[in-house]
Design a protein around this motif. Structure first.
Motif, PDB file in Angstrom:
ATOM      1  N   ASP A 176       5.341  56.276  71.148  1.00 25.70           N
ATOM      2  CA  ASP A 176       6.370  56.739  70.209  1.00 25.70           C
ATOM      3  C   ASP A 176       6.860  55.656  69.275  1.00 25.70           C
ATOM      4  OD1 ASP A 176       6.540  59.434  70.804  1.00 25.70           O
ATOM      5  OD2 ASP A 176       7.643  59.000  72.646  1.00 25.70           O
ATOM      6  N   PHE A 235       2.717  51.650  73.218  1.00 27.78           N
ATOM      7  CA  PHE A 235       3.899  52.509  73.306  1.00 27.78           C
ATOM      8  C   PHE A 235       3.734  53.610  72.256  1.00 27.78           C
ATOM      9  CE2 PHE A 235       5.501  48.238  74.570  1.00 27.78           C
ATOM     10  CZ  PHE A 235       5.654  48.532  75.915  1.00 27.78           C
ATOM     11  N   ARG A 245      -0.614  42.581  70.162  1.00 29.69           N
ATOM     12  CA  ARG A 245       0.671  42.557  70.865  1.00 29.69           C
ATOM     13  C   ARG A 245       0.690  41.437  71.894  1.00 29.69           C
ATOM     14  NH1 ARG A 245       2.082  47.982  73.998  1.00 29.69           N
ATOM     15  NH2 ARG A 245       0.344  47.230  75.216  1.00 29.69           N
ATOM     16  N   ALA A 246      -0.433  41.254  72.589  1.00 24.12           N
ATOM     17  CA  ALA A 246      -0.498  40.184  73.585  1.00 24.12           C
ATOM     18  C   ALA A 246      -0.405  38.816  72.908  1.00 24.12           C
ATOM     19  CB  ALA A 246      -1.782  40.309  74.396  1.00 24.12           C
ATOM     20  N   ALA A 250       5.027  43.521  81.675  1.00 30.44           N
ATOM     21  CA  ALA A 250       3.944  42.566  81.432  1.00 30.44           C
ATOM     22  C   ALA A 250       4.182  41.794  80.136  1.00 30.44           C
ATOM     23  CB  ALA A 250       2.606  43.283  81.385  1.00 30.44           C
ATOM     24  N   LEU A 251       4.943  42.386  79.222  1.00 35.60           N
ATOM     25  CA  LEU A 251       5.248  41.688  77.975  1.00 35.60           C
ATOM     26  C   LEU A 251       6.466  40.790  78.126  1.00 35.60           C
ATOM     27  CD1 LEU A 251       4.631  44.539  75.397  1.00 35.60           C
ATOM     28  CD2 LEU A 251       3.289  42.464  75.668  1.00 35.60           C
ATOM     29  N   TYR A 265      -1.289  39.866  78.992  1.00 40.34           N
ATOM     30  CA  TYR A 265      -2.323  40.728  79.553  1.00 40.34           C
ATOM     31  C   TYR A 265      -2.603  41.913  78.642  1.00 40.34           C
ATOM     32  CZ  TYR A 265      -4.019  44.368  82.821  1.00 40.34           C
ATOM     33  OH  TYR A 265      -4.701  45.385  83.428  1.00 40.34           O
ATOM     34  N   ARG A 269       0.811  56.745  68.910  1.00 37.35           N
ATOM     35  CA  ARG A 269       0.012  57.881  69.358  1.00 37.35           C
ATOM     36  C   ARG A 269      -0.916  58.386  68.254  1.00 37.35           C
ATOM     37  NH1 ARG A 269       2.370  61.145  72.164  1.00 37.35           N
ATOM     38  NH2 ARG A 269       4.582  60.658  72.114  1.00 37.35           N
ATOM     39  N   ALA A 324       9.094  54.332  78.108  1.00 41.21           N
ATOM     40  CA  ALA A 324       7.772  54.915  77.902  1.00 41.21           C
ATOM     41  C   ALA A 324       6.743  54.343  78.871  1.00 41.21           C
ATOM     42  CB  ALA A 324       7.311  54.686  76.464  1.00 41.21           C
ATOM     43  N   ASP A 325       6.796  53.032  79.123  1.00 41.61           N
ATOM     44  CA  ASP A 325       5.797  52.410  79.991  1.00 41.61           C
ATOM     45  C   ASP A 325       6.401  51.155  80.606  1.00 41.61           C
ATOM     46  OD1 ASP A 325       3.647  51.171  81.209  1.00 41.61           O
ATOM     47  OD2 ASP A 325       2.240  51.662  79.605  1.00 41.61           O
ATOM     48  N   PRO A 380      -4.431  45.414  78.936  1.00 44.03           N
ATOM     49  CA  PRO A 380      -5.086  46.313  79.886  1.00 44.03           C
ATOM     50  C   PRO A 380      -6.270  47.035  79.240  1.00 44.03           C
ATOM     51  CG  PRO A 380      -3.036  47.279  79.122  1.00 44.03           C
ATOM     52  CD  PRO A 380      -3.136  45.926  78.484  1.00 44.03           C
ATOM     53  N   ARG A 398      -2.595  50.919  76.599  1.00 41.45           N
ATOM     54  CA  ARG A 398      -1.169  51.054  76.902  1.00 41.45           C
ATOM     55  C   ARG A 398      -0.259  50.729  75.722  1.00 41.45           C
ATOM     56  NH1 ARG A 398      -1.189  50.757  82.740  1.00 41.45           N
ATOM     57  NH2 ARG A 398       1.065  50.703  82.763  1.00 41.45           N
ATOM     58  N   MET A 430       3.938  48.118  81.401  1.00 40.77           N
ATOM     59  CA  MET A 430       3.481  47.357  80.228  1.00 40.77           C
ATOM     60  C   MET A 430       4.639  46.544  79.651  1.00 40.77           C
ATOM     61  SD  MET A 430       0.625  46.834  78.914  1.00 40.77           S
ATOM     62  CE  MET A 430       0.736  45.238  78.122  1.00 40.77           C
TER      63      MET A 430
END
Ligand SMILES: Nc1ncnc2c1ncn2[C@@H]1O[C@H](COP(=O)(O)OP(=O)(O)OP(=O)(O)O)[C@@H](O)[C@H]1O
Ligand SMILES: [Mg+2]
Lengths: 284, 499
Positions: free
Chosen positions: B356, B354, B412-413, A177-178, B346, B398, A170-171, B348, B352, A174
């Motif tokens: 789904d 996910f 999440r970070a 970055a994780l 990080y 979403r 999906a990305d 953003p 960003r 990102m």
């Protein structure tokens, strides 16, 4: 009628295995692997060799796809990963080069002749369906195809590794970055995709003629399936394969002249109504 | 007096969740009305029901006396309802003028008629000019839209929306992500627009300066319902609104004590140059951040703050000659996954998430990526910082609201247990109350030895949390503001952040 349908569905399973790998690789890595048909072809040849050496169909079915997976590893690790950041045209060129190289290599080693491999004894029986006789092997293929579909679904939806794959698909940025080691993940995904194609090839060995051109035939159909089902969608690849398989089976029955064109017509129709494919994700 | 827009008993549910739970609202012609409310209150859903992007389960939307409840968006634009989107939507390669010409020609029915296009061009051209003047963009007419600043792009979008000659304009977070200078410019243009015409404007915003500076009437949504509706002063004094949305007296807590800068530097950046392709964005940027410090990166839109954070997270490779050291180890040019393993995390500016994956799975990816068994940032702790997340773990990314996604991105970070947390616009899109809690949480995070580098347009927020601010201008680091400078009226800071 029913009989034709079953034949069509079992034929669809080879296509499904190839399309599944193709779609998985595209979905996660955004690389269209032209050489996927050649991996399918290699699966058939390797399985055939393994059969000649061991005398066992089951050993052949195990070894063939594994060797193809190893070839897939070499392809990804040695070559493909160098062009991920290059424009798509380079990736296409590279995988297309693999088509030419692998096809020629097979011709060199095995000759251009059509080999006619044996049918496994345990599966050489037949089942009576209505008034027609369906080879047991067709049922076997259907079972394997369904099992692989189920396995892939469980793998992607229910396991941790599957979760990371879905996130990376999906990305990618990102996910990295994780901390996701995307290049390793890509290698594994490519190996899995290659194994699927190899499995398709190995399964086809006893019933379909093995020839150096068999990869090109199936890759085109697999592209049709993947586009029709939605790029990167495994569910789309599954439904698309079944659809194409049935179209061929019934097309042969009712309008043999058009049989080959039917798949493309189906694809065109779907794309007019849903440009992103049956199960693809609509952009924007 | 009849209303331009009348909404009766509007309801909308998604699966098992009711996002809009019965809204009644009437807007008389003219003036600006703001819709505010906590993250997830249903504001965007409400705007989507008005614009036709979503169809309500129950209720009616009446516009200028006609029922438009079931009309598709395009038909609503034709009868005079226009909107801009939360995400900027312009054609970046076309010029500013051409961007506006697209809806103008479309409205004149000329877009698909190549033969008549030339004849009608004079008319259309004049109208394009007029629209650009309305939003103050006439001077930029021939520039590429992609080269516009954030604020100018928003203004361009408004001009494009005005091409349909609407009677009602819907704006969803029109100044999100804008610095004070940009924001004030957009604000002035919108105010002028409302004053000059009988246009009715309905906007959603979290920036209280915009809301209180612009709107004559404020509607507060909470859990899909209107809980307050009135003049700004009345809303400001409403106890319930303070409790669920504004937070206590100050929007941000008073500054505490600055962290001692004695610790060894965690991050050392020297001669950082970076950019995209041929575009040279960062020029020779050098600074250090001590362990446990919270440093804010400030500057107007487009000065290179995001590029700086991306370079530090490994997403943009710094150019040759740049040196970045993390706890004494050179890391310039390392890939992002390596930096993540070294403790850099990080967030953003565009979140960003996910899409789904469920909210819980979004966190799980962060654990799995680094093969962590446990994290100091358990769900319970995260729910303390972001209470709204507690009920959202099973919802798909979403389907989360803008603010909910922001909270999840920060959560999440944190889940990766970072030693250096890079936050790009952490307060954007969050309700004032959550911004407050986040400010407190950052102070707490720091006390556990996490170092924070953040870029935020919300100066109040930076003031409340940062020990120090680095101010950038056109890709260069030009000023360092101490905590005292930040709290007071440092003239250099004023100059660098204003137009
Ligand atoms: N398709 C959907 N399925 C399930 N829930 C949804 C869906 N869309 C929105 N929601 C939920 O509905 C609620 C309202 O969402 P909405 O986007 O309207 O909030 P909002 O008031 O605009 O919030 P924010 O200030 O964060 O932008 C949120 O809790 C969100 O998670
Ligand atoms: Mg919203």
């Amino acid at each position: 009628m029913l009989f034709q349908g079953l034949v069509g569905l079992s034929e669809a399973m080879y296509l499904w295995l190839v399309a599944a790998g193709l779609s998985l690789i595209f979905g996660v890595m955004r690389v269209l692997n032209f050489a996927h048909g050649s991996l399918y072809m290699l699966g058939a040849y390797f399985a055939w060799v393994a059969f000649r050496v061991s005398g066992s169909f089951w050993v052949a079915l195990l070894v063939g796809p594994l060797v193809v997976a190893a070839v897939g590893w070499a392809m990804e690790f040695g070559f493909l990963r160098r062009v991920y950041s290059a424009p798509e045209a380079f990736q296409l060129l590279l995988t297309f080069a693999f088509v030419l190289i692998l096809d020629d290599a097979v011709k060199l080693v095995f000759g251009p002749v059509y080999q006619s491999p044996p049918t496994p004894a345990a599966l050489s029986g037949a089942v009576l369906i209505g008034h027609s006789v369906l080879p047991t092997y067709h049922l076997f293929i259907l079972g394997v195809g369904a099992l692989v579909g189920l396995g892939l679904w469980v793998f992607l939806e229910k396991t941790s590794f599957g979760l990371v794959i879905r996130a990376t698909a999906a990305d990618r940025e990102m996910a990295r970055a994780l901390g996701v080691r995307a290049s390793r993940l890509f290698t594994w995904v490519f190996i899995l995709g290659a194994w699927l194609a190899g499995l398709g090839g190995a399964l086809s060995m006893p019933v379909r003629a093995i020839s150096p051109g068999m990869g090109e035939l199936i890759i085109i159909e697999a592209f049709v399936v993947v586009v029709l089902g939605g790029l990167g969608s495994l569910r789309g690849a599954f439904v698309g394969s079944l659809l194409i398989g049935l179209l061929h089976a019934y097309g042969l029955l009712f309008m043999p002249v058009f049989e080959l064109a039917l798949g493309y017509m189906a694809m065109a129709l779907v794309l007019i109504v849903r440009p992103w494919g049956l199960f693809g994700i609509r952009e924007g | 007096m009849s209303a331009v827009l009348e909404v009766r008993g509007l309801r909308k549910s998604f699966d098992d969740f009711t996002a809009v739970a019965g809204i009644d609202l009437a807007l008389p012609e003219g003036g600006i009305t703001a819709v505010i409310g906590p993250n997830g209150a249903g504001k965007t859903t409400f705007i989507n029901l008005l614009s036709g992007k979503l169809v309500p389960d129950e209720g009616r939307v009446v516009f200028a006396g006609a029922d438009v409840t079931r009309l598709p968006p395009s038909a609503r634009v034709r009868v005079g309802m226009a909107r801009t989107f939360q995400i900027t939507n312009v054609f970046p390669l076309l010029s500013v003028e051409e961007n506006v010409a697209v809806p103008v020609l479309a409205r004149a029915g000329l877009a698909l008629e190549p033969r008549r296009r030339v004849d009608a061009f004079d008319d259309a051209h004049a109208q394009v000019r007029r629209l650009l003047e309305t939003v103050g963009l006439a001077a930029r007419a021939s520039d590429a839209a992609g080269a516009l600043s954030h604020g100018d792009r928003r203004l361009l979008e408004i001009a494009m929306a005005l091409a349909s000659e609407p009677r009602l304009l819907l704006l969803d977070e029109p100044t999100a992500g804008m610095g004070a200078a940009e924001r004030d410019r957009v604000l002035a243009q919108v105010r002028a627009l409302a004053a000059r015409s009988s246009l009715t404007i309905l906007l959603v915003e979290h920036d209280m300066e915009v809301v209180f500076g612009l709107a004559a009437r404020i509607v507060v949504l909470h859990q899909g319902r209107v809980i307050a509706d009135g003049a700004p002063q009345q809303i400001r004094d409403d106890r319930r609104v303070r409790e669920i949305y504004l937070g206590d007296a100050d929007v941000v807590p008073p500054p505490g004590e600055a962290a001692a800068q004695t610790g060894a530097p965690l991050l050392e950046v020297r001669h950082l140059d970076a950019g995209y392709g041929l575009a040279h964005v960062l020029h020779d940027v050098s600074f250090t951040v001590a362990r446990g410090e919270i440093v804010a990166l400030l500057g107007r839109n487009g000065v290179g703050k995001t590029t700086a954070l991306r370079s530090l997270s490994g997403l943009n490779a710094p150019w040759r000659g740049s040196a970045i050291e993390l706890a004494g180890r050179p890391v310039a040019g390392e890939p992002p996954e390596r930096l993540a393993a070294l403790g850099v995390s990080y967030v953003p500016d565009d979140r960003r998430i996910f899409a789904d994956l469920s909210a819980a799975e979004n966190l799980r990816v962060a654990m799995l990526a680094l093969r962590r068994e446990r994290t100091r940032w358990t769900r319970q702790r995260i729910e303390k910082i972001f209470p709204p997340l507690a009920t959202l773990w099973d919802r798909k990314g979403r389907h989360l609201s803008g603010g909910e996604q922001k909270m999840l991105a920060i959560a999440r970070a944190l889940t990766t247990d970072p030693s250096l947390l890079l936050l790009d616009e952490p307060s954007e899109g969050l309700s004032p109350l959550i911004v407050r809690i986040l400010a407190d949480a950052l102070a707490h995070i720091r006390s556990e030895g996490v170092t924070v580098l953040l870029a935020d347009q919300n100066l109040m927020f930076a003031r409340a949390v940062a020990d120090r601010a680095l101010v950038m201008e056109r890709g260069r680091l030009v000023h360092v503001a101490s905590r005292a400078d930040l709290a007071g009226n440092d003239p250099a800071l004023q100059r660098l952040l204003a137009v």
